[in-house]
Design a protein around this motif. Structure first.
Motif, PDB file in Angstrom:
ATOM      1  N   PRO A 195       0.828  -1.213   0.000  1.00  0.00           N
ATOM      2  CA  PRO A 195       0.000   0.000   0.000  1.00  0.00           C
ATOM      3  C   PRO A 195       0.856   1.255   0.000  1.00  0.00           C
ATOM      4  O   PRO A 195       1.996   1.264   0.495  1.00  0.00           O
ATOM      5  CB  PRO A 195      -0.815  -0.129   1.296  1.00  0.00           C
ATOM      6  N   ASP A 196       0.282   2.318  -0.560  1.00  0.00           N
ATOM      7  CA  ASP A 196       1.048   3.552  -0.763  1.00  0.00           C
ATOM      8  C   ASP A 196       1.663   4.099   0.515  1.00  0.00           C
ATOM      9  O   ASP A 196       2.774   4.639   0.498  1.00  0.00           O
ATOM     10  CB  ASP A 196       0.152   4.627  -1.391  1.00  0.00           C
ATOM     11  N   TYR A 197       0.946   3.964   1.661  1.00  0.00           N
ATOM     12  CA  TYR A 197       1.462   4.580   2.882  1.00  0.00           C
ATOM     13  C   TYR A 197       2.706   3.856   3.411  1.00  0.00           C
ATOM     14  O   TYR A 197       3.436   4.395   4.248  1.00  0.00           O
ATOM     15  CB  TYR A 197       0.370   4.638   3.952  1.00  0.00           C
ATOM     16  N   LEU A 198       2.977   2.626   2.931  1.00  0.00           N
ATOM     17  CA  LEU A 198       4.184   1.894   3.302  1.00  0.00           C
ATOM     18  C   LEU A 198       5.211   1.852   2.178  1.00  0.00           C
ATOM     19  O   LEU A 198       6.358   1.478   2.410  1.00  0.00           O
ATOM     20  CB  LEU A 198       3.827   0.457   3.698  1.00  0.00           C
ATOM     21  N   SER A 223       7.261  -2.089  16.403  1.00  0.00           N
ATOM     22  CA  SER A 223       7.270  -1.489  15.065  1.00  0.00           C
ATOM     23  C   SER A 223       6.415  -2.321  14.114  1.00  0.00           C
ATOM     24  O   SER A 223       6.620  -3.537  13.971  1.00  0.00           O
ATOM     25  CB  SER A 223       8.706  -1.402  14.543  1.00  0.00           C
ATOM     26  N   ALA A 224       5.451  -1.681  13.448  1.00  0.00           N
ATOM     27  CA  ALA A 224       4.600  -2.390  12.500  1.00  0.00           C
ATOM     28  C   ALA A 224       5.422  -2.928  11.332  1.00  0.00           C
ATOM     29  O   ALA A 224       5.176  -4.042  10.849  1.00  0.00           O
ATOM     30  CB  ALA A 224       3.499  -1.463  11.993  1.00  0.00           C
ATOM     31  N   GLU A 240       5.263 -11.359  17.244  1.00  0.00           N
ATOM     32  CA  GLU A 240       5.044 -11.617  18.672  1.00  0.00           C
ATOM     33  C   GLU A 240       3.664 -11.197  19.152  1.00  0.00           C
ATOM     34  O   GLU A 240       3.398 -11.206  20.355  1.00  0.00           O
ATOM     35  CB  GLU A 240       6.109 -10.908  19.508  1.00  0.00           C
ATOM     36  N   ILE A 241       2.775 -10.828  18.222  1.00  0.00           N
ATOM     37  CA  ILE A 241       1.414 -10.453  18.619  1.00  0.00           C
ATOM     38  C   ILE A 241       0.571 -11.714  18.744  1.00  0.00           C
ATOM     39  O   ILE A 241       0.493 -12.511  17.830  1.00  0.00           O
ATOM     40  CB  ILE A 241       0.787  -9.495  17.591  1.00  0.00           C
ATOM     41  N   GLY A 242      -0.071 -11.914  19.899  1.00  0.00           N
ATOM     42  CA  GLY A 242      -0.926 -13.076  20.088  1.00  0.00           C
ATOM     43  C   GLY A 242      -0.273 -14.139  20.968  1.00  0.00           C
ATOM     44  O   GLY A 242       0.913 -14.060  21.315  1.00  0.00           O
ATOM     45  N   ALA A 267       0.300 -11.472   5.510  1.00  0.00           N
ATOM     46  CA  ALA A 267      -0.442 -10.462   6.256  1.00  0.00           C
ATOM     47  C   ALA A 267      -0.648 -10.949   7.689  1.00  0.00           C
ATOM     48  O   ALA A 267      -0.400 -12.099   8.014  1.00  0.00           O
ATOM     49  CB  ALA A 267      -1.795 -10.174   5.596  1.00  0.00           C
ATOM     50  N   PHE A 268      -1.088 -10.061   8.549  1.00  0.00           N
ATOM     51  CA  PHE A 268      -1.317 -10.393   9.961  1.00  0.00           C
ATOM     52  C   PHE A 268      -2.328 -11.529  10.089  1.00  0.00           C
ATOM     53  O   PHE A 268      -3.383 -11.506   9.474  1.00  0.00           O
ATOM     54  CB  PHE A 268      -1.820  -9.159  10.721  1.00  0.00           C
ATOM     55  N   ASP A 269      -1.967 -12.544  10.876  1.00  0.00           N
ATOM     56  CA  ASP A 269      -2.843 -13.690  11.200  1.00  0.00           C
ATOM     57  C   ASP A 269      -3.287 -14.429   9.932  1.00  0.00           C
ATOM     58  O   ASP A 269      -4.393 -14.920   9.861  1.00  0.00           O
ATOM     59  CB  ASP A 269      -4.053 -13.219  12.010  1.00  0.00           C
ATOM     60  N   SER A 270      -2.400 -14.498   8.921  1.00  0.00           N
ATOM     61  CA  SER A 270      -2.758 -15.140   7.653  1.00  0.00           C
ATOM     62  C   SER A 270      -1.672 -16.139   7.266  1.00  0.00           C
ATOM     63  O   SER A 270      -0.487 -15.935   7.550  1.00  0.00           O
ATOM     64  CB  SER A 270      -2.919 -14.085   6.559  1.00  0.00           C
ATOM     65  N   ALA A 271      -2.086 -17.217   6.626  1.00  0.00           N
ATOM     66  CA  ALA A 271      -1.148 -18.187   6.085  1.00  0.00           C
ATOM     67  C   ALA A 271      -1.182 -18.181   4.556  1.00  0.00           C
ATOM     68  O   ALA A 271      -0.710 -19.120   3.923  1.00  0.00           O
ATOM     69  CB  ALA A 271      -1.476 -19.582   6.622  1.00  0.00           C
ATOM     70  N   LYS A 272      -1.751 -17.126   3.967  1.00  0.00           N
ATOM     71  CA  LYS A 272      -1.783 -16.974   2.515  1.00  0.00           C
ATOM     72  C   LYS A 272      -0.684 -16.001   2.109  1.00  0.00           C
ATOM     73  O   LYS A 272      -0.677 -14.850   2.550  1.00  0.00           O
ATOM     74  CB  LYS A 272      -3.143 -16.449   2.066  1.00  0.00           C
TER      75      LYS A 272
END
Length: 427
Positions: free
Chosen positions: A254-257, A412-413, A365-367, A328-333
């Protein structure tokens, strides 16, 4: 007693200074009156009515936050005999108590705000000093004791400054010397004079909470806007997220990143949208015919030597972190921009039939840690399936989930995005 009062004021002052920035009032004054009932000990033949008006209490409460607080309250009243008791069995006993209590906003803890904004419930528990003074019968001197108190308070919001309350509390006296009726003495259980917690009584009251402060609402009823947004606010936030997720150059970032928002179509980029040059020869991967072997531009990025140790270069690319599949976050795709890494590995294996590869899955490390271990294994399995689908024999590939990557800054994201990956290890 002085120490109790000073400690209460000190705790309240420190809490006030440390939480002054909160957008809600914290102080309240509680005024209540109602029924009392002495339960035990009672002299045989002496009875009290089940419900008798004869109790009042005053309290000052300070909420540390929306869920927990402290309360200092003073209660007083009179126990009397039942109206149908015989003249010889009548009694009258006055009492006082002073308690410091912890308060829990159970309505907020149990999320009552999801179905009502008018009703709430508080729980309280504490300890303090008390006394009973029989006015008639054999023992008429003041009997001091310690006590414990616990109860529930139902609140009905009448406005931002006041609430109607109903409370039921149980009080347990310790070291009580005489019965509530003053007609008999309590015999110590041992010869050391200590009686333990031997007196039990309760109160039921109605009253008002008066809220103090310059804010609009009190902590009892406060709702954080970020948690309970309106429909318009949610729609605005969704619109802002959609704008942030625009991908002008179609590289999957995405543009913001995206630090290179104008990469050409088909270019292989990293998690920040920067064009990759895996072999460091100055030719971007999408233009380099040998993306893992450094070579001059005149030879389309390929070396002139007939025999090149491709495995060494590939291992170097792995060690430098150039060949990864991201998620992506919480994804295995696999994310679209990084799935091509699996194609590079598949081509390499086809050109080098004696080489095996392990696919290593990771998570941020989230979750919960056990959930992240399973997620990392699903990510590794997804890349394993891609390699099998490309024609690589399953005996040459293994996969394993390694759980959380703790080497990056979890605050940091961008760093967490780099942690959500599947890497390769040449064996």
């Amino acid at each position: 007693m002085k120490k109790l009062l000073l400690s209460t004021l000190l705790v309240g002052a420190l809490a006030f200074l440390s939480n002054a920035q909160d957008d809600f009032n914290k102080w309240s004054i509680d005024v209540n009156g109602g029924f009392n009932k002495p339960m035990a000990p009672m002299t045989p033949g002496f009875f009290s009515p089940s419900l008798r008006l004869g109790h009042a209490d005053l309290g000052v409460r300070y909420m540390l936050n929306e869920k927990f607080g402290l309360k200092l309250d003073y209660g007083f009243g009179t126990f009397r005999s039942s109206n149908d008791a015989a003249q010889a069995a009548q009694f009258e006993t006055s009492y006082n108590r002073l308690n410091i209590q912890g308060v829990a906003n159970l309505g907020r803890i149990m999320s009552w705000e999801t179905f009502t904004r008018t009703f709430n419930v508080l729980g309280h528990f504490g300890a303090g000093w008390g006394s009973i003074t029989p006015q008639r019968n054999q023992f008429q001197e003041r009997d001091d004791n310690y006590n414990f108190i616990t109860g529930l308070t139902l609140q009905v919001k009448l406005g931002n400054r006041v609430a109607l309350v109903g409370d039921v509390s149980t009080i347990i006296n310790g070291r009580q010397d005489v019965a509530f009726d003053g007609a008999s003495e309590i015999t110590p259980a041992t010869d050391n004079g200590y009686y333990g917690a031997n007196g039990v009584w309760w109160t039921g009251t109605l009253g008002l909470n008066f809220y103090l402060g310059s804010k609009v609402t009190h902590a009892d009823w406060y709702l954080r806007e970020s948690k309970y947004a309106t429909k318009d606010e949610l729609a605005q936030q969704i619109g802002e997220i959609k704008d942030m997720l625009k991908d002008s150059d179609g590289d999957g970032i995405p543009d913001y990143l995206d630090q290179e928002p104008n990469t050409p179509a088909g270019a292989r980029v990293d998690a920040r949208g920067r064009t990759l040059d895996s072999d460091g020869d100055g030719i971007p991967d999408h233009l380099d015919k040998c993306p893992f072997l450094p070579g001059p531009a005149a030879n389309d990025g390929c070396p002139y030597e007939e025999e090149v140790k491709e495995i060494d270069y590939f291992k170097q690319a792995i060690n430098d972190g150039y060949v990864n599949v991201y998620y992506a976050f919480d994804s295995a795709k696999p994310l679209g921009y990084s799935a091509s890494a699996a194609n590079y590995v598949a081509n390499f294996l086809k050109r080098n039939p004696g080489v095996n590869v392990e696919v290593k899955g990771y998570a941020d490390e989230i979750g919960p840690e056990d959930y992240n271990m399973k997620l990392s294994e699903r990510r590794a399995k997804a890349v394993y399936d891609l390699l099998i689908a490309s024609g690589i024999d399953a005996s040459r590939i293994s996969y394993k989930g390694y759980g959380e990557d703790t080497s990056v800054d979890k605050k940091s994201a961008d760093a967490r995005q780099l942690a959500r990956r599947a890497s390769f290890e040449v064996q």
